[in-house]
Design a protein around this motif. Structure first.
Motif, PDB file in Angstrom:
ATOM      1  N   ILE A 107       0.753  -1.026  -0.109  1.00  0.00           N
ATOM      2  CA  ILE A 107      -0.007  -0.005   0.034  1.00  0.00           C
ATOM      3  C   ILE A 107       0.903   1.311   0.068  1.00  0.00           C
ATOM      4  N   LEU A 108       1.890   1.355   0.821  1.00  0.00           N
ATOM      5  CA  LEU A 108       2.599   2.493   0.834  1.00  0.00           C
ATOM      6  C   LEU A 108       3.746   2.528  -0.496  1.00  0.00           C
ATOM      7  N   LEU A 116       4.932   9.776   1.702  1.00  0.00           N
ATOM      8  CA  LEU A 116       5.772   8.647   2.296  1.00  0.00           C
ATOM      9  C   LEU A 116       6.560   9.159   3.403  1.00  0.00           C
ATOM     10  N   TYR A 117       7.059  10.262   3.136  1.00  0.00           N
ATOM     11  CA  TYR A 117       7.882  11.037   4.433  1.00  0.00           C
ATOM     12  C   TYR A 117       7.136  11.623   5.545  1.00  0.00           C
ATOM     13  N   GLU A 128       9.264   2.688  10.689  1.00  0.00           N
ATOM     14  CA  GLU A 128       9.783   1.500  10.227  1.00  0.00           C
ATOM     15  C   GLU A 128       9.520   1.226   8.775  1.00  0.00           C
ATOM     16  N   LEU A 129       8.284   1.292   8.341  1.00  0.00           N
ATOM     17  CA  LEU A 129       8.013   0.736   7.351  1.00  0.00           C
ATOM     18  C   LEU A 129       8.283   1.916   6.159  1.00  0.00           C
ATOM     19  N   ALA A 130       8.110   3.338   6.535  1.00  0.00           N
ATOM     20  CA  ALA A 130       8.372   4.391   5.627  1.00  0.00           C
ATOM     21  C   ALA A 130      10.023   4.681   5.223  1.00  0.00           C
ATOM     22  N   ASN A 131      10.634   3.847   5.972  1.00  0.00           N
ATOM     23  CA  ASN A 131      12.297   3.861   5.752  1.00  0.00           C
ATOM     24  C   ASN A 131      12.659   2.638   5.140  1.00  0.00           C
TER      25      ASN A 131
END
Length: 532
Positions: A107-108, A116-117, A128-131
């Protein structure tokens, strides 16, 4: 209900009243329906419960309670079933945590860089997911393909010939930082071309200030205390001269000075992303890092007024301390224009920009016996945080080999006995300062920015630092002026500067009557390949 037909038939005022009544009626019906639903739930629970019996008195005012036996005490029964409402936020979070990480990453992956940032600030899981390196590497690759100005040779070697395994082997957030670094400096060739135009007066790129403004470059200070806690402060204002910039921090929430152990200066380039956050993403380039434990004892007070003392800690770094309590009032940093754009953009968060060997280094000359001792140019400027006080340009300076003394070559820019070279100063020498609530002016202090060019007109020695004017104890041997004589001195690892001034009471003006620049012989020998 309120309809568009009613609005068209009735006048404007009556239409609004009708709409308000209709809205109130609709809300009342909604709450009534909600209450009827709760009553049905209560009736269903009371009728289906085998042990629940409700007896109403004839006057319907009291509810009979069950008795309790001696051996089996029971709690009094409530008048009705309890309806529990779950917190929708916690329920959503609990349900969302059950989603597998693979689906969340999928999804991201449809988000853009700005979204996302920003979503990385939601909670620890989203951070954690966004990195995730795979997603940011994909964005990095897409931007490289979109921007034709990014040639393959400009991309880091690490980013070339990578596979899925090597992407994930990088530390968390590696490709995210690399993406923002490239986004911050993707037009590197463009601003480098603009910096090729050299000013004949200063010997520095003439568009340095304009490039910094166009790129929206700012500077940040990060201080670390004894417990390891960090605080970052944004600049309050900056004053540009023709060869340097003085950046000031006038915040009121500084930690106590005696508790600080480290001070770092970063150049910051924010990425033009549509983010609602105050601190937009960008790239931070380390310019200077000062260990306050080492330099605190070496620092010296260079001036004071009724409120603050000026503490000079390192080249270009000045801290205003409130008198009596050693709390920080403000911070000033002087930055010379030489390679300032590169230092503010091309370094990393932990490592400053390092300049390679100059391409136009002078060739070794074994014919000239005094090679490296002539052809110098000095541009010097006295200024403060508001205006410039004095500016001078002196060319074709030299030193004879037999005049080298105490490990330094001497370049005389202004001779004491040559009246035609004496330079007036504009106004008195002082250093204005400002905080969020107070301001002041430290007398007999200012900033000195000096650029020494070699024979090929390349920057040879660049310095920008605060200086102090002191009353001369020796007096003046010149009979051309009648007034008090003052000295301005600067001592550094690469050389020193000596300036003599005289104050003319009638004209209410300073005159610079002597200027000598001393350059360390070791620096000359290293640059020109000599052994003086």
């Amino acid at each position: 209900m309120y309809t568009g037909y009613e609005r068209s038939v009735y006048p404007s005022g009556q239409s609004r009243r009708t709409g308000v009544v209709a809205m109130a009626t609709g809300r009342g019906q909604a709450f009534a329906s909600f209450r009827m639903g709760l009553e049905k739930v209560q009736q269903a629970n009371s009728s289906t419960g085998p042990h629940v019996k409700r007896k109403m008195s004839s006057d319907s005012t009291k509810i009979k309670k069950r008795g309790t036996s001696r051996g089996n005490p029971r709690k009094p029964e409530s008048s009705g079933p309890t309806v529990k409402f779950r917190n929708p936020v916690s329920r959503f979070q609990n349900q969302f945590e059950r989603v597998p990480p693979e689906i969340l990453l999928k999804i991201l992956s449809y988000l853009d860089a700005a979204s996302l940032y920003c979503i990385g600030f939601a909670n620890k899981q989203f951070h954690e997911l966004a990195n995730n390196n795979a997603m940011w590497y994909r964005m990095f690759s897409n931007e490289c393909d979109k921007m034709k100005k990014w040639k393959p040779k400009q991309i880091d070697e690490v980013a070339e010939r990578v596979n899925a395994a090597s992407i994930q082997e990088k530390p968390e957030g590696y490709w995210k930082r690399l993406y923002f670094r490239k986004m911050a400096g993707y037009n590197e060739n463009k601003w480098k071309r603009r910096l090729k135009a050299i000013s004949p007066y200063t010997g520095l790129p003439s568009q340095t200030e304009q490039v910094l403004r166009d790129l929206h470059v700012t500077w940040e200070i990060t201080v670390t205390d004894k417990r390891g806690r960090e605080n970052t402060f944004q600049q309050s204002h900056a004053y540009f001269s023709d060869s340097s910039v003085t950046v000031c921090w006038s915040n009121s929430s500084w930690p106590p000075f005696y508790q600080l152990t480290m001070l770092q200066l970063h150049g910051v380039k924010r990425v033009a992303l549509d983010c609602p956050t105050v601190n937009k993403p960008g790239w931070r380039s380390l310019i200077a890092k000062h260990d306050l434990n080492d330099i605190r004892e070496k620092g010296r007070i260079i001036g004071s007024d009724k409120l603050v003392n000026l503490l000079h800690l390192a080249p270009g770094l000045t801290i205003g301390i409130w008198r009596g309590n050693w709390l920080i009032a403000f911070v000033m940093v002087n930055l010379h224009f030489h390679k300032l754009v590169e230092r503010s953009l091309l370094g990393s968060t932990i490592c400053p920009y390092t300049e390679g060997l100059p391409e136009d280094r002078l060739p070794f000359d074994d014919v000239d016996p005094e090679y490296g001792l002539h052809g110098y140019t000095v541009h010097i400027l006295l200024h403060n945080t508001v205006k410039h006080i004095m500016s001078g340009h002196f060319s074709q300076l030299f030193c004879k080999a037999d005049h080298i003394r105490d490990g330094s070559i001497q370049l005389n820019a202004i001779y004491k006995h040559d009246l035609s070279q004496h330079t007036p100063l504009y106004g008195k020498i002082s250093l204005p300062w400002k905080t969020e609530g107070l301001d002041g002016n430290v007398p007999n202090c200012c900033m000195m920015t000096m650029t020494v060019l070699d024979e090929a007109q390349n920057p040879f020695w660049c310095v920008s630092t605060p200086v102090t004017m002191l009353l001369s104890k020796l007096g003046s041997s010149s009979y051309d002026y009648e007034g008090e004589n003052y000295l301005i001195k600067h001592q550094g690892s690469e050389g020193r500067v000596k300036m003599e001034l005289v104050w003319l009471e009638e004209q209410e003006q300073f005159f610079l009557t002597n200027l000598v620049v001393y350059i360390a012989t070791a620096k000359v020998n290293k640059h020109f390949g000599r052994a003086y």
